[in-house]
Write a protein that holds these residues in place. Structure first.
Motif, PDB file in Angstrom:
ATOM      1  N   GLY A  34       0.780  -1.225   0.000  1.00  0.00           N
ATOM      2  CA  GLY A  34       0.000   0.000   0.000  1.00  0.00           C
ATOM      3  C   GLY A  34       0.809   1.270   0.000  1.00  0.00           C
ATOM      4  N   SER A  35       2.039   1.189   0.465  1.00  0.00           N
ATOM      5  CA  SER A  35       2.878   2.385   0.558  1.00  0.00           C
ATOM      6  C   SER A  35       4.334   1.941   0.584  1.00  0.00           C
ATOM      7  CB  SER A  35       2.552   3.122   1.862  1.00  0.00           C
ATOM      8  OG  SER A  35       3.515   4.113   2.134  1.00  0.00           O
ATOM      9  N   SER A  37       6.209   2.958   2.655  1.00  0.00           N
ATOM     10  CA  SER A  37       6.527   2.827   4.088  1.00  0.00           C
ATOM     11  C   SER A  37       6.330   1.374   4.548  1.00  0.00           C
ATOM     12  CB  SER A  37       5.686   3.791   4.929  1.00  0.00           C
ATOM     13  OG  SER A  37       4.321   3.436   4.859  1.00  0.00           O
ATOM     14  N   ASP A  38       5.718   0.541   3.713  1.00  0.00           N
ATOM     15  CA  ASP A  38       5.544  -0.889   4.041  1.00  0.00           C
ATOM     16  C   ASP A  38       6.764  -1.725   3.645  1.00  0.00           C
ATOM     17  OD1 ASP A  38       2.914  -0.341   4.835  1.00  0.00           O
ATOM     18  OD2 ASP A  38       2.114  -0.742   2.839  1.00  0.00           O
ATOM     19  N   ARG A  79      -5.758   5.380  -2.184  1.00  0.00           N
ATOM     20  CA  ARG A  79      -5.272   6.560  -2.904  1.00  0.00           C
ATOM     21  C   ARG A  79      -5.214   6.343  -4.412  1.00  0.00           C
ATOM     22  NH1 ARG A  79      -0.742   7.497   1.681  1.00  0.00           N
ATOM     23  NH2 ARG A  79      -0.773   5.245   1.535  1.00  0.00           N
ATOM     24  N   ALA A 103      -0.556  -4.497   3.314  1.00  0.00           N
ATOM     25  CA  ALA A 103      -1.032  -3.146   3.624  1.00  0.00           C
ATOM     26  C   ALA A 103      -1.145  -2.989   5.135  1.00  0.00           C
ATOM     27  CB  ALA A 103      -2.385  -2.874   2.964  1.00  0.00           C
ATOM     28  N   GLY A 104      -1.007  -1.740   5.565  1.00  0.00           N
ATOM     29  CA  GLY A 104      -1.092  -1.459   6.993  1.00  0.00           C
ATOM     30  C   GLY A 104      -2.312  -0.608   7.299  1.00  0.00           C
ATOM     31  N   GLY A 105      -2.391  -0.175   8.540  1.00  0.00           N
ATOM     32  CA  GLY A 105      -3.531   0.627   8.976  1.00  0.00           C
ATOM     33  C   GLY A 105      -4.704  -0.262   9.350  1.00  0.00           C
ATOM     34  N   VAL A 128       0.340  -5.468   7.498  1.00  0.00           N
ATOM     35  CA  VAL A 128       1.627  -4.858   7.834  1.00  0.00           C
ATOM     36  C   VAL A 128       1.711  -4.533   9.326  1.00  0.00           C
ATOM     37  CG1 VAL A 128       2.990  -2.747   7.456  1.00  0.00           C
ATOM     38  CG2 VAL A 128       2.214  -4.109   5.510  1.00  0.00           C
TER      39      VAL A 128
HETATM   40  C1  RP5 Z   1      -1.638   1.891   4.246  1.00  0.00           C
HETATM   41  O1  RP5 Z   1      -1.438   2.976   5.069  1.00  0.00           O
HETATM   42  C2  RP5 Z   1      -0.280   1.498   3.758  1.00  0.00           C
HETATM   43  O2  RP5 Z   1      -0.249   0.134   3.446  1.00  0.00           O
HETATM   44  C3  RP5 Z   1       0.616   1.837   4.920  1.00  0.00           C
HETATM   45  O3  RP5 Z   1       0.836   0.708   5.735  1.00  0.00           O
HETATM   46  C4  RP5 Z   1      -0.185   2.871   5.701  1.00  0.00           C
HETATM   47  C5  RP5 Z   1       0.495   4.198   5.785  1.00  0.00           C
HETATM   48  O4  RP5 Z   1       0.857   4.661   4.502  1.00  0.00           O
HETATM   49  P1  RP5 Z   1       1.736   5.997   4.323  1.00  0.00           P
HETATM   50  O5  RP5 Z   1       0.929   7.105   4.893  1.00  0.00           O
HETATM   51  O6  RP5 Z   1       3.030   5.755   5.050  1.00  0.00           O
HETATM   52  O7  RP5 Z   1       1.960   6.120   2.840  1.00  0.00           O
HETATM   53  O8  RP5 Z   1      -2.476   2.175   3.180  1.00  0.00           O
END
Ligand code: RP5
Length: 209
Positions: A34-35, A37-38, A79, A103-105, A128
Protein backbone atom coordinates in the motif's frame (compact mmCIF):
# COMPACT_ATOMS: atom_id res chain seq x y z
CA UNK A 1 2.60 10.73 -8.06
CA UNK A 2 0.31 12.79 -10.29
CA UNK A 3 -2.79 11.47 -11.99
CA UNK A 4 -0.76 11.33 -15.21
CA UNK A 5 1.82 9.18 -13.50
CA UNK A 6 -0.81 6.77 -12.25
CA UNK A 7 -2.45 6.62 -15.66
CA UNK A 8 0.93 5.88 -17.22
CA UNK A 9 1.37 2.94 -14.85
CA UNK A 10 -2.13 1.69 -15.61
CA UNK A 11 -1.44 1.95 -19.34
CA UNK A 12 1.83 0.10 -18.89
CA UNK A 13 0.07 -2.80 -17.12
CA UNK A 14 -2.51 -3.06 -19.89
CA UNK A 15 0.12 -2.90 -22.63
CA UNK A 16 2.08 -5.65 -20.92
CA UNK A 17 -1.06 -7.76 -20.60
CA UNK A 18 -1.67 -7.45 -24.33
CA UNK A 19 1.80 -8.78 -25.14
CA UNK A 20 0.77 -12.30 -24.04
CA UNK A 21 4.36 -13.15 -23.19
CA UNK A 22 5.58 -16.65 -22.57
CA UNK A 23 4.76 -17.25 -18.88
CA UNK A 24 8.34 -18.50 -18.40
CA UNK A 25 9.47 -14.93 -19.06
CA UNK A 26 7.03 -13.03 -16.89
CA UNK A 27 7.26 -12.53 -13.13
CA UNK A 28 5.75 -15.52 -11.33
CA UNK A 29 5.05 -13.62 -8.13
CA UNK A 30 3.69 -10.10 -7.97
CA UNK A 31 4.36 -8.23 -4.76
CA UNK A 32 2.29 -5.14 -4.07
CA UNK A 33 2.14 -2.93 -1.01
CA UNK A 34 0.00 0.00 0.00
CA UNK A 35 2.88 2.38 0.56
CA UNK A 36 6.63 2.45 0.29
CA UNK A 37 6.53 2.83 4.09
CA UNK A 38 5.54 -0.89 4.04
CA UNK A 39 8.79 -1.85 2.35
CA UNK A 40 10.72 -2.79 5.48
CA UNK A 41 7.93 -5.13 6.58
CA UNK A 42 7.57 -6.59 3.11
CA UNK A 43 11.32 -7.12 2.83
CA UNK A 44 10.89 -10.59 4.35
CA UNK A 45 9.16 -11.66 1.14
CA UNK A 46 12.08 -10.49 -0.99
CA UNK A 47 14.45 -12.24 1.39
CA UNK A 48 12.64 -15.59 1.24
CA UNK A 49 12.27 -15.44 -2.54
CA UNK A 50 15.97 -14.64 -2.95
CA UNK A 51 16.87 -17.57 -0.71
CA UNK A 52 14.83 -19.76 -3.03
CA UNK A 53 16.75 -18.39 -6.03
CA UNK A 54 14.06 -16.12 -7.41
CA UNK A 55 15.33 -13.05 -9.21
CA UNK A 56 13.76 -9.62 -9.26
CA UNK A 57 12.29 -8.65 -12.61
CA UNK A 58 12.34 -4.88 -13.07
CA UNK A 59 11.65 -4.83 -16.80
CA UNK A 60 8.65 -6.80 -18.05
CA UNK A 61 10.23 -7.09 -21.50
CA UNK A 62 13.48 -8.49 -20.17
CA UNK A 63 13.32 -11.60 -18.05
CA UNK A 64 16.21 -12.28 -15.69
CA UNK A 65 18.33 -15.36 -16.28
CA UNK A 66 16.82 -17.15 -13.31
CA UNK A 67 13.73 -19.17 -14.28
CA UNK A 68 11.59 -17.81 -11.44
CA UNK A 69 11.11 -14.17 -10.69
CA UNK A 70 9.05 -11.58 -8.84
CA UNK A 71 8.17 -7.96 -9.38
CA UNK A 72 7.01 -5.29 -6.99
CA UNK A 73 4.85 -2.18 -7.09
CA UNK A 74 3.31 0.26 -4.64
CA UNK A 75 -0.46 0.15 -5.14
CA UNK A 76 -2.75 1.94 -2.71
CA UNK A 77 -6.33 0.72 -2.41
CA UNK A 78 -7.52 4.10 -1.14
CA UNK A 79 -5.27 6.56 -2.90
CA UNK A 80 -4.97 4.79 -6.27
CA UNK A 81 -8.00 2.49 -6.60
CA UNK A 82 -7.72 2.61 -10.40
CA UNK A 83 -4.18 1.25 -10.23
CA UNK A 84 -5.27 -1.51 -7.85
CA UNK A 85 -8.00 -2.43 -10.27
CA UNK A 86 -5.61 -2.47 -13.23
CA UNK A 87 -3.07 -4.58 -11.36
CA UNK A 88 -5.64 -7.18 -10.34
CA UNK A 89 -7.38 -7.18 -13.68
CA UNK A 90 -4.21 -7.71 -15.73
CA UNK A 91 -2.61 -10.24 -13.36
CA UNK A 92 -3.52 -13.33 -15.37
CA UNK A 93 -2.57 -11.88 -18.75
CA UNK A 94 0.68 -10.51 -17.35
CA UNK A 95 1.55 -14.08 -16.38
CA UNK A 96 1.45 -13.69 -12.61
CA UNK A 97 0.68 -16.97 -10.86
CA UNK A 98 0.35 -15.64 -7.35
CA UNK A 99 0.21 -12.21 -5.72
CA UNK A 100 1.51 -11.17 -2.32
CA UNK A 101 -0.27 -8.03 -1.12
CA UNK A 102 0.66 -6.12 2.02
CA UNK A 103 -1.03 -3.15 3.62
CA UNK A 104 -1.09 -1.46 6.99
CA UNK A 105 -3.53 0.63 8.98
CA UNK A 106 -6.93 -0.39 10.32
CA UNK A 107 -8.45 -0.38 6.88
CA UNK A 108 -5.93 -2.51 5.03
CA UNK A 109 -8.03 -3.17 1.96
CA UNK A 110 -5.41 -3.79 -0.72
CA UNK A 111 -5.03 -7.56 -0.13
CA UNK A 112 -8.71 -8.38 0.01
CA UNK A 113 -9.76 -6.10 -2.83
CA UNK A 114 -6.94 -7.41 -5.01
CA UNK A 115 -8.03 -10.98 -4.17
CA UNK A 116 -11.49 -10.17 -5.49
CA UNK A 117 -10.31 -8.39 -8.61
CA UNK A 118 -7.55 -10.84 -9.57
CA UNK A 119 -9.65 -13.92 -8.76
CA UNK A 120 -8.89 -16.77 -9.37
CA UNK A 121 -5.21 -15.80 -9.11
CA UNK A 122 -4.42 -16.58 -5.46
CA UNK A 123 -3.57 -13.61 -3.24
CA UNK A 124 -1.60 -13.96 -0.04
CA UNK A 125 -2.30 -11.06 2.27
CA UNK A 126 0.23 -9.56 4.65
CA UNK A 127 -1.19 -7.34 7.39
CA UNK A 128 1.63 -4.86 7.83
CA UNK A 129 0.52 -4.04 11.39
CA UNK A 130 -1.33 -5.96 14.13
CA UNK A 131 -4.29 -3.65 13.69
CA UNK A 132 -4.51 -4.61 10.01
CA UNK A 133 -5.12 -8.33 10.63
CA UNK A 134 -8.93 -8.20 10.82
CA UNK A 135 -9.34 -6.16 7.68
CA UNK A 136 -7.02 -8.44 5.68
CA UNK A 137 -8.73 -11.63 6.87
CA UNK A 138 -12.29 -10.37 6.84
CA UNK A 139 -13.57 -11.63 3.52
CA UNK A 140 -17.16 -12.68 2.94
CA UNK A 141 -18.06 -16.27 2.08
CA UNK A 142 -17.22 -17.05 -1.53
CA UNK A 143 -14.45 -14.42 -1.71
CA UNK A 144 -11.27 -16.23 -0.65
CA UNK A 145 -7.97 -14.85 0.55
CA UNK A 146 -5.02 -16.58 2.14
CA UNK A 147 -3.23 -14.50 4.75
CA UNK A 148 -0.31 -14.65 7.14
CA UNK A 149 0.06 -13.11 10.59
CA UNK A 150 1.02 -9.47 10.99
CA UNK A 151 4.37 -8.72 9.42
CA UNK A 152 5.04 -12.29 8.31
CA UNK A 153 5.92 -11.44 4.74
CA UNK A 154 8.64 -14.08 4.79
CA UNK A 155 5.98 -16.76 5.26
CA UNK A 156 3.84 -15.15 2.58
CA UNK A 157 6.66 -15.74 0.11
CA UNK A 158 7.04 -19.36 1.22
CA UNK A 159 3.31 -19.86 0.74
CA UNK A 160 3.55 -18.28 -2.71
CA UNK A 161 6.30 -20.71 -3.66
CA UNK A 162 4.23 -23.58 -2.28
CA UNK A 163 1.47 -22.57 -4.69
CA UNK A 164 3.93 -22.47 -7.59
CA UNK A 165 5.53 -25.74 -6.57
CA UNK A 166 2.38 -27.66 -7.46
CA UNK A 167 3.31 -26.96 -11.06
CA UNK A 168 7.09 -26.81 -10.85
CA UNK A 169 8.95 -29.79 -9.44
CA UNK A 170 12.17 -27.80 -9.06
CA UNK A 171 10.43 -25.44 -6.65
CA UNK A 172 9.12 -28.37 -4.64
CA UNK A 173 12.70 -29.58 -4.35
CA UNK A 174 13.94 -26.13 -3.30
CA UNK A 175 11.25 -25.93 -0.61
CA UNK A 176 12.13 -29.36 0.74
CA UNK A 177 15.82 -28.45 0.79
CA UNK A 178 15.01 -25.18 2.56
CA UNK A 179 13.03 -27.06 5.20
CA UNK A 180 15.87 -29.53 5.68
CA UNK A 181 18.33 -26.66 6.18
CA UNK A 182 16.08 -25.26 8.92
CA UNK A 183 16.13 -28.65 10.65
CA UNK A 184 19.91 -28.60 10.43
CA UNK A 185 19.98 -25.18 12.09
CA UNK A 186 17.89 -26.37 15.02
CA UNK A 187 20.04 -29.51 15.32
CA UNK A 188 23.18 -27.39 15.58
CA UNK A 189 21.89 -25.05 18.29
CA UNK A 190 20.27 -27.90 20.20
CA UNK A 191 23.51 -29.88 20.27
CA UNK A 192 25.58 -26.83 21.15
CA UNK A 193 23.23 -25.73 23.92
CA UNK A 194 23.43 -29.15 25.50
CA UNK A 195 27.09 -29.91 24.89
CA UNK A 196 28.60 -26.48 25.54
CA UNK A 197 26.31 -25.43 28.38
CA UNK A 198 24.35 -22.17 28.55
CA UNK A 199 27.21 -19.72 29.15
CA UNK A 200 29.47 -21.03 26.40
CA UNK A 201 26.48 -21.35 24.07
CA UNK A 202 25.61 -17.68 24.59
CA UNK A 203 29.18 -16.69 23.89
CA UNK A 204 29.28 -18.69 20.68
CA UNK A 205 25.86 -17.83 19.29
CA UNK A 206 24.71 -14.56 20.84
CA UNK A 207 27.95 -12.69 21.46
CA UNK A 208 28.55 -10.43 18.51
CA UNK A 209 31.73 -8.97 19.98
C1 RP5 B 1 -1.64 1.89 4.25
O1 RP5 B 1 -1.44 2.98 5.07
C2 RP5 B 1 -0.28 1.50 3.76
O2 RP5 B 1 -0.25 0.13 3.45
C3 RP5 B 1 0.62 1.84 4.92
O3 RP5 B 1 0.84 0.71 5.73
C4 RP5 B 1 -0.18 2.87 5.70
C5 RP5 B 1 0.49 4.20 5.78
O4 RP5 B 1 0.86 4.66 4.50
P1 RP5 B 1 1.74 6.00 4.32
O5 RP5 B 1 0.93 7.10 4.89
O6 RP5 B 1 3.03 5.75 5.05
O7 RP5 B 1 1.96 6.12 2.84
O8 RP5 B 1 -2.48 2.18 3.18
Amino acid sequence: MTDDGIQALIDRLHEEAQQRRDPAETPDVGIIMGSDSDLDTMAGAFEALSELDFAEQTDFAEAPEARFSYESYVVSAHRTPELMYAYGETATDRGLDVIIAGAGGKSADLPNMTASIAYPVPVIGVPVQEKSVDSVLGMPTGAPIVAVDAGKSYNAALSAVQVLSREHEQLRERLVEFHESQKGGVAEVSRDLHDLGIEAFRKKHHDDS
